[in-house]
Design an enzyme around this catalytic site. Structure first.
Site, PDB file in Angstrom:
ATOM      1  N   LYS A   1      12.220  35.489 -11.254  1.00  0.00           N
ATOM      2  CA  LYS A   1      11.329  36.101 -11.681  1.00  0.00           C
ATOM      3  C   LYS A   1      11.318  37.572 -11.718  1.00  0.00           C
ATOM      4  O   LYS A   1      11.183  38.288 -10.853  1.00  0.00           O
ATOM      5  CB  LYS A   1       9.962  35.506 -11.091  1.00  0.00           C
ATOM      6  CG  LYS A   1       8.828  36.619 -12.528  1.00  0.00           C
ATOM      7  CD  LYS A   1       7.786  35.438 -11.716  1.00  0.00           C
ATOM      8  CE  LYS A   1       6.966  35.895 -10.690  1.00  0.00           C
ATOM      9  NZ  LYS A   1       5.610  36.945 -10.639  1.00  0.00           N
TER      10      LYS A   1
ATOM     11  N   ASP B   1       8.455  38.072 -16.333  1.00  0.00           N
ATOM     12  CA  ASP B   1       6.688  37.673 -16.080  1.00  0.00           C
ATOM     13  C   ASP B   1       6.066  38.965 -16.675  1.00  0.00           C
ATOM     14  O   ASP B   1       5.341  39.144 -16.087  1.00  0.00           O
ATOM     15  CB  ASP B   1       6.671  37.352 -14.658  1.00  0.00           C
ATOM     16  CG  ASP B   1       4.957  36.949 -14.428  1.00  0.00           C
ATOM     17  OD1 ASP B   1       4.155  36.717 -15.800  1.00  0.00           O
ATOM     18  OD2 ASP B   1       5.029  37.054 -13.688  1.00  0.00           O
TER      19      ASP B   1
ATOM     20  N   LYS C   1       3.360  38.305 -19.349  1.00  0.00           N
ATOM     21  CA  LYS C   1       2.344  37.765 -19.079  1.00  0.00           C
ATOM     22  C   LYS C   1       1.956  38.543 -20.735  1.00  0.00           C
ATOM     23  O   LYS C   1      -0.172  39.488 -20.902  1.00  0.00           O
ATOM     24  CB  LYS C   1       1.069  38.186 -18.258  1.00  0.00           C
ATOM     25  CG  LYS C   1       1.257  37.368 -16.831  1.00  0.00           C
ATOM     26  CD  LYS C   1       0.874  37.847 -16.301  1.00  0.00           C
ATOM     27  CE  LYS C   1       0.518  36.694 -15.206  1.00  0.00           C
ATOM     28  NZ  LYS C   1       1.696  37.266 -14.340  1.00  0.00           N
TER      29      LYS C   1
ATOM     30  N   ASP D   1      -2.539  40.075 -26.226  1.00  0.00           N
ATOM     31  CA  ASP D   1      -2.371  40.979 -27.705  1.00  0.00           C
ATOM     32  C   ASP D   1      -2.826  40.555 -28.867  1.00  0.00           C
ATOM     33  O   ASP D   1      -2.874  39.487 -28.683  1.00  0.00           O
ATOM     34  CB  ASP D   1      -1.271  42.260 -27.610  1.00  0.00           C
ATOM     35  CG  ASP D   1      -1.963  42.958 -28.111  1.00  0.00           C
ATOM     36  OD1 ASP D   1      -2.791  43.329 -29.361  1.00  0.00           O
ATOM     37  OD2 ASP D   1      -1.265  44.523 -27.236  1.00  0.00           O
TER      38      ASP D   1
ATOM     39  N   THR E   1      -4.761  32.375 -10.787  1.00  0.00           N
ATOM     40  CA  THR E   1      -5.695  32.294  -9.645  1.00  0.00           C
ATOM     41  C   THR E   1      -6.229  33.602  -8.661  1.00  0.00           C
ATOM     42  O   THR E   1      -7.254  32.812  -7.945  1.00  0.00           O
ATOM     43  CB  THR E   1      -3.916  31.493  -8.684  1.00  0.00           C
ATOM     44  OG1 THR E   1      -3.461  32.866  -8.417  1.00  0.00           O
ATOM     45  CG2 THR E   1      -3.807  30.277  -9.209  1.00  0.00           C
TER      46      THR E   1
ATOM     47  N   ARG F   1       6.902  36.711  -1.718  1.00  0.00           N
ATOM     48  CA  ARG F   1       7.473  36.706  -0.324  1.00  0.00           C
ATOM     49  C   ARG F   1       7.688  36.582   0.899  1.00  0.00           C
ATOM     50  O   ARG F   1       9.012  37.460   1.992  1.00  0.00           O
ATOM     51  CB  ARG F   1       5.791  37.416  -0.432  1.00  0.00           C
ATOM     52  CG  ARG F   1       5.753  38.816  -0.351  1.00  0.00           C
ATOM     53  CD  ARG F   1       3.827  39.162  -0.598  1.00  0.00           C
ATOM     54  NE  ARG F   1       3.599  37.669  -1.499  1.00  0.00           N
ATOM     55  CZ  ARG F   1       1.581  38.242  -1.225  1.00  0.00           C
ATOM     56  NH1 ARG F   1       1.036  38.831  -0.861  1.00  0.00           N
ATOM     57  NH2 ARG F   1       1.266  36.779  -2.119  1.00  0.00           N
TER      58      ARG F   1
HETATM   59  O1  C5P Z   1       4.909  36.172  -2.632  1.00  0.00           O
HETATM   60  P1  C5P Z   1       4.081  35.046  -3.438  1.00  0.00           P
HETATM   61  O2  C5P Z   1       5.005  34.180  -3.500  1.00  0.00           O
HETATM   62  O3  C5P Z   1       3.098  34.621  -3.093  1.00  0.00           O
HETATM   63  O4  C5P Z   1       4.663  35.483  -4.756  1.00  0.00           O
HETATM   64  C1  C5P Z   1       4.513  35.325  -6.189  1.00  0.00           C
HETATM   65  C2  C5P Z   1       3.954  35.485  -7.422  1.00  0.00           C
HETATM   66  O5  C5P Z   1       3.818  34.451  -8.128  1.00  0.00           O
HETATM   67  C3  C5P Z   1       4.245  36.230  -7.211  1.00  0.00           C
HETATM   68  O6  C5P Z   1       5.363  37.365  -8.144  1.00  0.00           O
HETATM   69  C4  C5P Z   1       2.753  36.429  -8.277  1.00  0.00           C
HETATM   70  O7  C5P Z   1       2.468  37.708  -9.082  1.00  0.00           O
HETATM   71  C5  C5P Z   1       3.322  35.216  -8.886  1.00  0.00           C
HETATM   72  N1  C5P Z   1       1.515  35.229  -8.979  1.00  0.00           N
HETATM   73  C6  C5P Z   1       0.449  34.233  -8.386  1.00  0.00           C
HETATM   74  N2  C5P Z   1      -0.340  33.472  -8.669  1.00  0.00           N
HETATM   75  C7  C5P Z   1      -0.858  33.611 -10.074  1.00  0.00           C
HETATM   76  C8  C5P Z   1       0.319  34.033 -11.107  1.00  0.00           C
HETATM   77  C9  C5P Z   1       1.441  34.846 -10.377  1.00  0.00           C
HETATM   78  O8  C5P Z   1       1.089  34.499  -7.016  1.00  0.00           O
HETATM   79  N3  C5P Z   1      -1.544  33.075 -11.225  1.00  0.00           N
END
Ligand code: C5P
Length: 245
Positions: free
Chosen positions: A39, A66, A68, A71, A130, A221
């Site tokens: 991503k 990603d 998003k 517009d 979220t 992460r």
């Molecule tokens: O590090 P982690 O596993 O929490 O990363 C989750 C990824 O998913 C991040 O790139 C975050 O921006 C993305 N994301 C999220 N919640 C959302 C949409 C995207 O955590 N609702």
């Protein structure tokens, strides 16, 4: 026949929330044979632009762009055409941009892919971020609870011709009530049982998310910050594979 592990690998999307293109390249080299997509989000794209997408392709990986988009239909259509020209495998728009915008995006993805003879990318709608609670939605003038808003936007994304949505793992069953199984659900907020949650509040394990009906998991992460990212990714894949036997 694909093994459960091979199926699980294709469903894992690594969120490259990284500034540095050479660090991102090392990650792609290390993981490209054991995950499905990489991503590229606002952080890496704002720093490095289309070079970040080209780098993943040079190393033999696939890209989820990603960005998003949110517009007017004309602008989103043009942005989608530009993204398809980068040959990304997956990309997204905000479902709250409305049906006309999503229809324009879906049509642009199909027609641009046809024009340059590439496989059309998977086009997803972001339902409700979220990070937003019922109270946050009310503050910006949306007075339905998050669950209702997610269900409405997922149904609208489906009716507008999108291929799926990005949603919390806790919303999968709500979405499945209004959209068929071929409508894809991509979910962040996934952690192994022994892992730190970081700032994700409502999490599921990889296995439970797949059981609930997720088609792809986005994980950052726990892989990026591991001392051995490849082993970390493999542990997640093994957990997912348990739900795919
Ligand atoms: O590090 P982690 O596993 O929490 O990363 C989750 C990824 O998913 C991040 O790139 C975050 O921006 C993305 N994301 C999220 N919640 C959302 C949409 C995207 O955590 N609702």
């Amino acid at each position: 026949m694909e093994t459960p592990t091979e199926k699980a690998e294709k469903k894992l999307i690594v969120a490259m929330d990284i500034d540095d293109l050479s660090q991102a390249r090392d990650l792609v080299k290390e993981l490209k044979d054991s995950v499905g997509l990489f991503k590229v989000g606002h952080q890496l794209f704002t720093r490095s632009g289309p070079s970040a997408v080209a780098m993943v392709h040079e190393e033999g990986g696939k890209v989820f762009l990603d960005l998003k988009y949110h517009d007017i239909p004309h602008t989103v259509k043009n942005a989608i055409e530009a993204a398809v020209a980068l040959k990304v495998a997956m990309l997204n728009v905000h479902a709250a941009g409305g049906s006309a915008m999503m229809k324009a995006a879906a049509e642009a993805a199909r027609s641009k892919a046809r024009a340059i003879t590439v496989t059309p990318p998977i086009l997803l709608g972001v339902t409700v971020l979220t990070s937003l609670s019922d109270a946050d939605l009310a503050d910006v003038g949306f007075h339905s609870p998050v669950a209702e808003e997610v269900t409405r936007l997922a149904a609208l994304a489906y009716a507008s011709g999108l291929n799926g949505v990005v949603a919390s793992p806790h919303e999968i069953s709500l979405i499945r009530r209004v959209c068929p199984t071929e409508f894809l659900i991509v979910t962040p907020g996934v952690r192994l049982p022994d892992a730190t949650k970081d700032d994700q509040k409502r999490i599921l394990t990889p296995r439970d998310a797949i059981h609930a009906g997720a088609d792809y998991l986005v994980i950052g992460r726990p892989i990026l910050q591991a001392s051995d990212p490849k082993t970390a990714a493999q542990k997640i894949v093994d957990d997912m594979a348990g739900a795919l036997v």
